[in-house]
Design a protein around this motif. Sequence first.
Motif, PDB file in Angstrom:
ATOM      1  N   ALA A 104      -5.290   0.664 -11.235  1.00  0.00           N
ATOM      2  CA  ALA A 104      -5.084   0.281  -9.842  1.00  0.00           C
ATOM      3  C   ALA A 104      -6.129  -0.747  -9.434  1.00  0.00           C
ATOM      4  CB  ALA A 104      -5.177   1.498  -8.923  1.00  0.00           C
TER       5      ALA A 104
ATOM      6  N   THR B 261      -3.293  -3.086  -2.203  1.00  0.00           N
ATOM      7  CA  THR B 261      -3.414  -2.281  -3.414  1.00  0.00           C
ATOM      8  C   THR B 261      -2.289  -2.556  -4.394  1.00  0.00           C
ATOM      9  OG1 THR B 261      -2.226  -0.457  -2.375  1.00  0.00           O
ATOM     10  CG2 THR B 261      -4.627  -0.421  -2.240  1.00  0.00           C
TER      11      THR B 261
ATOM     12  N   TYR C   8      -0.729  -0.678  -8.135  1.00  0.00           N
ATOM     13  CA  TYR C   8      -0.819   0.460  -9.038  1.00  0.00           C
ATOM     14  C   TYR C   8       0.059   0.255 -10.267  1.00  0.00           C
ATOM     15  CZ  TYR C   8      -2.831   2.984  -5.075  1.00  0.00           C
ATOM     16  OH  TYR C   8      -3.632   3.384  -4.039  1.00  0.00           O
TER      17      TYR C   8
ATOM     18  N   LYS D 212       1.703   5.650  -9.997  1.00  0.00           N
ATOM     19  CA  LYS D 212       2.205   5.504  -8.629  1.00  0.00           C
ATOM     20  C   LYS D 212       2.613   6.858  -8.056  1.00  0.00           C
ATOM     21  CE  LYS D 212       3.862   0.736  -8.770  1.00  0.00           C
ATOM     22  NZ  LYS D 212       5.044  -0.156  -8.802  1.00  0.00           N
TER      23      LYS D 212
END
Length: 124
Positions: free
Chosen positions: A49, A57, A59, A64
């Motif tokens: 991440a 952000t 991921y 996730k």
Amino acid sequence: QVQLVESGGALVQAGESLRLSCAASGPILTIDTLGWYRQAPGKQRELVATIGSRGSTNYADPVKGRFTISRDYDKHTVYLQMNSLRPEDTAVYYCNAKRVRYGSSWSANFLDAWGQGTLVTVSS
């Protein structure tokens, strides 16, 4: 010099949670992107991440919905909250800082930095 120090790695059971921390120290002015990567035995290092300077952000698909990255801008620290851990999450987790501006207030010096890694082991 700029250093990254991770902490929080441990041995946990599947389904449990863990929180990793990474603190950056040194004459830091700003950090663009902070992130977590991991490397399992026999595998290449992979992205977990990242979090940008404005809080955006990103991921990896396998994490996730289970992992959450956050940062403290004043403390130059990044966190990784890991929930519902699985045995396949077992790896050494590395902290990364991209485009770290350091030095005096008028400095235009930039560097990227890595931490030394912290081991997360998830037993089934």
